[in-house]
Motif scaffolding. Structure first.
Motif, PDB file in Angstrom:
ATOM      1  N   GLN A  48      -4.465  25.848  17.304  1.00  0.00           N
ATOM      2  CA  GLN A  48      -5.127  24.963  16.304  1.00  0.00           C
ATOM      3  C   GLN A  48      -6.523  25.639  15.758  1.00  0.00           C
ATOM      4  OE1 GLN A  48      -3.837  22.347  15.008  1.00  0.00           O
ATOM      5  NE2 GLN A  48      -2.869  20.978  16.300  1.00  0.00           N
ATOM      6  N   ASN A  82     -14.491   5.483  16.471  1.00  0.00           N
ATOM      7  CA  ASN A  82     -14.341   6.859  16.923  1.00  0.00           C
ATOM      8  C   ASN A  82     -14.051   7.643  15.853  1.00  0.00           C
ATOM      9  OD1 ASN A  82     -14.269   9.691  17.751  1.00  0.00           O
ATOM     10  ND2 ASN A  82     -14.583   8.724  20.004  1.00  0.00           N
ATOM     11  N   PRO A  83     -14.779   8.090  15.021  1.00  0.00           N
ATOM     12  CA  PRO A  83     -13.991   8.681  13.722  1.00  0.00           C
ATOM     13  C   PRO A  83     -13.687  10.281  13.733  1.00  0.00           C
ATOM     14  CG  PRO A  83     -16.319   8.664  13.358  1.00  0.00           C
ATOM     15  CD  PRO A  83     -16.022   7.970  14.580  1.00  0.00           C
ATOM     16  N   THR A  84     -14.039  10.839  14.867  1.00  0.00           N
ATOM     17  CA  THR A  84     -13.795  12.084  14.967  1.00  0.00           C
ATOM     18  C   THR A  84     -12.305  12.636  14.944  1.00  0.00           C
ATOM     19  OG1 THR A  84     -15.842  12.544  16.463  1.00  0.00           O
ATOM     20  CG2 THR A  84     -13.953  14.038  16.398  1.00  0.00           C
ATOM     21  N   LYS A  85     -11.899  13.596  13.946  1.00  0.00           N
ATOM     22  CA  LYS A  85     -10.435  14.003  13.935  1.00  0.00           C
ATOM     23  C   LYS A  85     -10.314  14.935  15.062  1.00  0.00           C
ATOM     24  CE  LYS A  85      -7.222  15.971  10.704  1.00  0.00           C
ATOM     25  NZ  LYS A  85      -7.050  16.508   9.467  1.00  0.00           N
ATOM     26  N   VAL A  86      -9.196  14.970  15.737  1.00  0.00           N
ATOM     27  CA  VAL A  86      -8.892  15.915  16.954  1.00  0.00           C
ATOM     28  C   VAL A  86      -7.886  16.730  16.434  1.00  0.00           C
ATOM     29  CG1 VAL A  86      -8.128  16.020  19.402  1.00  0.00           C
ATOM     30  CG2 VAL A  86      -9.953  14.334  18.886  1.00  0.00           C
ATOM     31  N   LEU A  87      -7.752  17.887  16.633  1.00  0.00           N
ATOM     32  CA  LEU A  87      -6.749  18.760  16.335  1.00  0.00           C
ATOM     33  C   LEU A  87      -6.356  19.460  17.901  1.00  0.00           C
ATOM     34  CD1 LEU A  87      -8.983  19.153  13.732  1.00  0.00           C
ATOM     35  CD2 LEU A  87      -6.752  20.094  13.006  1.00  0.00           C
ATOM     36  N   PHE A  88      -5.153  19.122  18.343  1.00  0.00           N
ATOM     37  CA  PHE A  88      -5.110  19.469  19.631  1.00  0.00           C
ATOM     38  C   PHE A  88      -3.826  20.319  20.009  1.00  0.00           C
ATOM     39  CE2 PHE A  88      -3.785  19.189  23.947  1.00  0.00           C
ATOM     40  CZ  PHE A  88      -4.664  18.758  25.030  1.00  0.00           C
ATOM     41  N   GLY A  89      -3.913  21.478  20.364  1.00  0.00           N
ATOM     42  CA  GLY A  89      -2.799  22.234  20.759  1.00  0.00           C
ATOM     43  C   GLY A  89      -3.041  23.962  20.575  1.00  0.00           C
ATOM     44  N   TRP A 116      -7.189  17.189  27.658  1.00  0.00           N
ATOM     45  CA  TRP A 116      -7.175  15.690  27.125  1.00  0.00           C
ATOM     46  C   TRP A 116      -7.730  14.624  28.016  1.00  0.00           C
ATOM     47  CZ3 TRP A 116      -7.886  13.844  22.680  1.00  0.00           C
ATOM     48  CH2 TRP A 116      -7.191  12.647  22.226  1.00  0.00           C
ATOM     49  N   GLU A 123     -10.538  22.213   7.661  1.00  0.00           N
ATOM     50  CA  GLU A 123     -11.211  21.247   8.122  1.00  0.00           C
ATOM     51  C   GLU A 123     -12.710  21.559   7.702  1.00  0.00           C
ATOM     52  OE1 GLU A 123      -9.924  18.519   9.302  1.00  0.00           O
ATOM     53  OE2 GLU A 123      -7.990  19.383   9.417  1.00  0.00           O
TER      54      GLU A 123
END
Lengths: 386, 386
Positions: free
Chosen positions: A18, A8-15, A244, A25
């Protein structure tokens, strides 16, 4: 534990805050198409935040992607992508917008004549037009997986699609968006995510002890935060755990190494196609009957679920399993989600037979983790859901 | 929950017979360097399996990467990579071999004069020479993360390194390899993975409810399978859960959105550098004293851990927290892992002062989740571990 492959290559930017990270990106030289739904992002401030973050970028817009993303609408966006030579898409929305953008990602690079073939012939997408997402509605985990579900009003059809080329490059998850989501959508999101976990868990013991623990952990967390999210969606801690949990429920992790079911979704999709019932609610209608109908083959996991998620530790295995189904219904009811089809439409009679014929026509035999459920079984389960 | 970014692009191929999948994962035109350790892979059949899978590929070999991968040995491999124009590396081994290959991945593309700078100056690697792994020893999760730890005998130093360019392209995890691992290494692997989870969990409540549940789920699984793995490492189900738990313990997921500690590792690394004690065992020596010394700031999480992982539900919060530490020690003892430094070396006296001086010299102030532990605190914790 079954063999599996996982990536799973998705980059998650959480918070918090953001969305401002968008500029680092998105490819700097991209011609961007920003896609969204009915315009709620203009009311809750997300539209402004995204536009601010993308100042200096070359951004076009396409709005109006509806819930249960509609094929005909997406074709208009596809035309725009081609005419405007779009090189990157940004989905700003919930699962419907993101799923729609995944279809566009596949269709933009599809070499065949008819993009509908991607859906009807189940063509996997190895490489799609790149896209990122800004999630505005936690529920489907489309922001961190490579699948999508697309509807076609003209034929009352709803098909799934996917492939490794359809992971978002990045997804921005700011739990502050939860504060402005209507209660009905919050309840849907919780129900949707919870049922996603059930579909990957409520089968039979397969020795995947860790996957079970993680699935139970997601359900425990949803149960714990659900009343807080409903009561006060601006409760950041509750919103963050809700968000999440939704992502983790269907980003591929908990389905690896275990048998999965998904029959509830196949049946539920028909109820949305026939009656326009919210996706999550169709799952809440079908799931309890599905588990009662398939009680013998699912009772071990039902009892484990009852014990670990609901703390039901007394009684026989069968009693615990039965209590687990009841606890699930009660949970949905606590979110004001009805669990009977007749509570959604007065025209429920005959639905089981319609779905029986549809499944027979499409050759959809062998649903469920044992691939053993026939259209006749489906007919009975739907009837039990009236 | 704290803000976070998460991305893990490593493709995992997990299960029986997956080594045969190598041919489809390795670039067909690559000049491959296969790296391994002391030759145990020639005894357990893994060497043959890998060579069979890579028939027709251009493969060179480098053997002899030791436990606690040694800088001087790696420099020899680096020379070979340059002279032979290697374009892809395959690490076949445990954490030491994989960590060594990560250093080589970074060093092969490093533009500076002295590769030691990557470690001493903590230079992050954005792009490394691509590599895959075949895991032979579950423990460190190096197969699915972008970090490494490298030792240098000459200076008795042990430094960590990392960067997004150091994720393996793929990792093959076949739990059948567990059957031939000596009991001592199995106990080390379980202890190492368990402590990895503790380092990311045993801090203070931060509202990351889901991350807590997943961390607890990994620990519960390790506790459940540990006696089975030790008793019969050919028990596939136990081995598979042990292996996947080790990977999940440190693939980045559970550290996202939470405060992390890692002081146990910083102290433990010194014990390996000074006495050559197995890495995992140094963690078991330090962790209980660390938790006792920092009891006040960690007691809420210690009590939650005691309740959820060990089922300790009676007593005050402090009593549960204390019982949680004791349960951890008992768990290590059940694996025949000693938890006192004096059980490993008669020369333990003065160790605390040596480590105090080393930390002071390096300016390593501010360890732990609050970055508040001074070298003087470290001295006391190490003394409590005698």
């Amino acid at each position: 534990m079954l063999n599996f492959e996982f990536m799973n290559p998705t980059k998650v930017l959480f918070g918090k805050g953001q969305i401002a990270s968008l500029a680092k990106e998105v490819p700097s030289d991209a011609r961007i198409l920003m896609l969204y739904g009915g315009g709620s992002i203009k009311k809750n401030g997300i539209y402004e935040q995204v536009k601010d973050a993308l100042k200096g970028f070359d951004v076009l817009e396409f709005s109006g992607i509806p819930a249960n993303p509609e094929y005909e609408v997406l074709l208009e966006a596809l035309k725009m992508i081609r005419e405007e030579k779009i090189s990157f898409m940004l989905a700003v929305g919930g699962g419907s917008v993101i799923d729609g953008v995944k279809f566009l990602s596949a269709a933009a690079l599809y070499k065949g004549d008819n993009p509908w073939d991607i859906l009807s012939l189940k063509i996997r997408t190895e490489k799609g037009l790149p896209f990122g997402t800004v999630l505005t509605l936690p529920a489907t985990a489309s922001e961190m997986n490579s699948g999508a579900v697309i509807s076609r009003k003209a034929t009352q059809e709803k098909f799934s699609m996917g492939g490794p080329g359809l992971f978002p490059k990045f997804s921005i998850l700011d739990p502050q968006v939860v504060a402005s989501i209507p209660e009905r959508q919050l309840a849907n999101g919780i129900t949707d995510a919870f049922t996603h976990v059930l579909e990957q868990y409520m089968t039979y013991p397969s020795g995947a002890l860790l996957q079970d623990r993680i699935a139970e952990g997601i359900m425990q967390t949803l149960v714990e935060v659900a009343p807080r999210v409903i009561k006060d969606p601006s409760d950041y801690e509750a919103a963050a755990n809700f968000m999440w949990s939704c992502t983790m429920a269907l980003n591929g992790l908990i389905q690896k190494g275990v048998p999965t079911d998904w029959a509830v979704h196949f049946m539920g999709h028909e109820l949305t196609a026939l009656f326009g019932i919210d996706h999550a609610r169709t799952l809440a209608i079908i799931a309890p009957s599905h588990y009662r109908y398939n009680f013998e083959s699912k009772k071990e996991k039902l009892a484990q679920y009852a014990e670990r998620v609901w703390g039901i530790t007394t009684g026989t295995l069968e009693e615990k399993a039965t209590a687990g189904i009841k606890a699930t219904e009660n949970f949905f009811h606590s979110l004001e989600i009805d669990t009977k089809l007749s509570e959604y439409t007065p025209e429920f009679k005959g639905t089981a037979q319609i779905i029986f014929r549809r499944f027979t026509d499409r050759g959809w035999l062998g649903l469920g983790e044992h691939k053993s459920l026939t259209p006749a079984d489906v007919e009975k389960i739907v009837e039990m859901s009236y």
